[in-house]
Design an enzyme around this catalytic site. Sequence first.
Site, PDB file in Angstrom:
ATOM      1  N   ASP A 105       0.789   2.073 -49.758  1.00 27.12           N
ATOM      2  CA  ASP A 105      -0.293   3.125 -49.892  1.00 27.12           C
ATOM      3  C   ASP A 105       0.291   4.478 -50.511  1.00 27.12           C
ATOM      4  OD1 ASP A 105      -2.997   3.522 -49.020  1.00 27.12           O
ATOM      5  OD2 ASP A 105      -2.002   5.299 -48.297  1.00 27.12           O
ATOM      6  N   GLU A 151       0.733   1.601 -54.773  1.00 32.06           N
ATOM      7  CA  GLU A 151      -0.500   2.088 -55.298  1.00 32.06           C
ATOM      8  C   GLU A 151      -0.058   3.374 -56.256  1.00 32.06           C
ATOM      9  OE1 GLU A 151      -4.770   3.685 -53.495  1.00 32.06           O
ATOM     10  OE2 GLU A 151      -2.941   4.291 -52.581  1.00 32.06           O
TER      11      GLU A 151
HETATM   12  C1  NOJ Z   1      -5.588   4.741 -50.465  1.00 33.60           C
HETATM   13  C2  NOJ Z   1      -6.141   3.670 -49.760  1.00 33.60           C
HETATM   14  O1  NOJ Z   1      -6.105   2.688 -50.706  1.00 33.60           O
HETATM   15  C3  NOJ Z   1      -7.298   4.153 -49.308  1.00 33.60           C
HETATM   16  O2  NOJ Z   1      -8.277   3.479 -48.739  1.00 33.60           O
HETATM   17  C4  NOJ Z   1      -6.874   5.452 -48.200  1.00 33.60           C
HETATM   18  O3  NOJ Z   1      -8.050   6.221 -47.850  1.00 33.60           O
HETATM   19  C5  NOJ Z   1      -6.115   6.162 -48.678  1.00 33.60           C
HETATM   20  N1  NOJ Z   1      -4.830   5.904 -49.636  1.00 33.60           N
HETATM   21  C6  NOJ Z   1      -5.350   7.227 -47.710  1.00 33.60           C
HETATM   22  O4  NOJ Z   1      -4.475   6.279 -47.090  1.00 33.60           O
END
Ligand code: NOJ
Length: 600
Positions: free
Chosen positions: A244, A298
Site C-alpha cells: 500500500d 502501489e
Molecule cells: C491505498 C488503498 O488502496 C486505499 O484503499 C487506502 O484508502 C489508502 N491506500 C490508504 O491506505
Amino acid sequence: MGLLRAGSGAFLLSFVLGSAAVGLATGKAPAAKDSVTANGYTRKWWKEAVVYQIYPRSFQDSNGDGIGDLKGITSRLDYIQKLGVNVIWLSPHYDSPNADNGYDIRDYRKVMAEFGTMDDFDALLKGVKQRHMRLVLDLVVNHSSDEHRWFVESRKAKDNPFRDYYIWKPGKADADGKQLPPNNWTSFFSGSAWKLDPETGEYYLHYFAEKQPDLNWENPKLRKEVYDLMKFWLDKGVDGFRMDVIPFISKDQGFPDLTASELPHPEFKYAMGPRLHEYLQEMNREVLSKYDVMTVGEAFGVTLEQTPSLVDERRKELDMVFNFSAVRLDQDNGKWRDWTLPELKAIYAEQDQKLDVHSWNTIFLSNHDNPRPVSSFGDDSEAFRVASAKLLATMLMTLKGTPFVYQGDELGMTNYPFKGIEDFNDIAVQNAWKELVPGKVPADVFLRNMSRTSRDNARTPMQWDGSAQGGFTTGSKPWLPVNPNYATINAKQETVDPDSVYHYYGRAIALRAKTPALVYGDFKDLDPPNPAIFAYTRTLGTASYLVVLNFSGKPAEFALPEGVKAGRLVLGNLPASEAKPAQAGGALQMQPWEARVYQQ
Ligand code: NOJ
Ligand code: CA
C-alpha cells in the site's frame, strides 16, 4: 525465486517445462537456457500468472452479519480456481477499527474479528495451496491505525519509547499567535495532513485519515518491526505482498510547504522520498530475498520515468508496481473526465517503451479504489455490457504485464446507481462532501462526479445468485447495498452459461497461460491514432498474435497493415454469426465492441 518450483497450476507448469515456451520460436523443445529467459526477460512465475483481487468485506459473508469474511472466501475457492487465475491478492484482513475499511491496522498479526480467526486464515491459505494457487497479502506500512499499540504509546509523551515510531512536529504560530500545522501538506481524505494532539500539544502526520498516522521509517526500530511482521506472514507460507502506497514511506525531512502548483496532486511530492530506495533495498535484503515471493507496489505519485528505479530486477527492490495512468484516465481528483482511446493506447505504448527487459509491468483497469471498468472503459448499457466487458478481458489478458482482475469484473459487474450522499460509505467521499458542499461545489455536481468515480462502486457486494442480497449474505443488511442488477448479473447464471463474461474470462486467461507470446512477446500498436480500434501484435520469435478491439458502439473497419495477417481466430467475443463478415478485401469488419485475437 526459482522458476521450476514456482509454476503455479498445471498449465503454468507445462508452460515452464513444455515445448510451448520459447520452443514456439524455434519449433523445437526449449534448450535449457530457454527455460530461464524469454525474449530477453527473466522468466518468473509471477510474470506468467494472473492475479485475482479479493476485497474481503464484500466477497462472501458466511455468518449472516452482512460482512464478508474469510470462511466465505474459502467457500468460494473453487469458483476462483475455475477461472484459471494463479494468485489471490487479499485486501487487508488484519485487526482494524475500520476507519478506512482495514487500511488502518490496529494489530498486524491478528485477523480482523469480523473476518474470523487465525484458524480461518490458515484454512484459507491451505485451501488456496491445495488448489495450486498462491496467496498475496496487503502490506499497509506507510501508516497504521491510531489504535495501534505503538500509536497509543507514542502519543502519551514526548519521551515515550514509541514516540519516534510516528512523525511528530510542533506547530507554527501565525502573526496573531494562533497555532498552525507545521506545513501546508494536505490529506488525501480532505483537510490538513497534520492533526494536533492535545496530550503533548504537537501535531502528527497523516496522509490519509486522522485515524491513519504515518509511520516514521527514519527509525530503524520501526523498520525492524515491519520486517518482522512481514516474516511472520511469510513464514506461514504466504507468497508475497501488495504494498500500500509504499513510495510514500520516506519523507523529505525538511518538510517543505507544497507550492500552489503542487497542491492539487501532493502524491507526486509525497512519493519517492530521499531514502525510499535505501529502505526498499534493506527490506529486500532482510526479508524478501529469503523467500520465493512476488511484490507489487502501489505506485501512487510515481511517474513512468521513475518506475524502473523501483522495479528494475538488478536493483533488488520491488518486482512490479501499479501505475495509475490507465485506471485514472477517466478522472482527476474525483472529477469525471471524458477520455479517448488514443490516450489509453498512448499510455500502454509508453509503458512498453519506457520499461526495458529488466522491468516488468502490471495490467489492470480496476481495484477496490476505482469504479467498475465496464462502466468506465466499456459500455454498461444492456446492449453492450456483455460484449464490452469481454473486450476489456481480451485486452487485459493480451497486453504485456501481469494482469490483475478485481472481484466481480469477471461477471461484468457495473457501477452502483447512487442517488444521495447517504448511499456512500467511503470516508474519502464523506469527508469531501463536508469540505466542499455546498460552498465550493454544488451538491448535484458532486454527486454526479462521485457516482462515476467513487471507490464504493467497486465495493458493493459480490453478486453470487438471484436470491435476496445476491447471495452475498443470508442476513437482511449487507454493510453496503447490493447493486439492484444482481438478479440479472450474478455468478450462478454466468457459471451455467457458456457465453457468459465469466466463461469468456476463463477462455482468455487459459489462452494467455498457454501462449508465451502473449506474456513475453513484443508489443506493437498498429494504428495509434485510430479513435475506435485498438489493434496490436504480440510477437515472440515466429509466434505472432494479432489483437483487434473495437472500443465503440458502432461497426468499424480495420484495414490490415502491410505484412499483418488475420490467420486463425483463437479468441473472439461475439458469436460467429454476428461477427460475419470477418474479413473482406484485407480489412476486418468489426461489430460494436467486438474483440478478436488471431494467430498470425
Ligand atoms: C491505498 C488503498 O488502496 C486505499 O484503499 C487506502 O484508502 C489508502 N491506500 C490508504 O491506505
Ligand atoms: Ca460475516
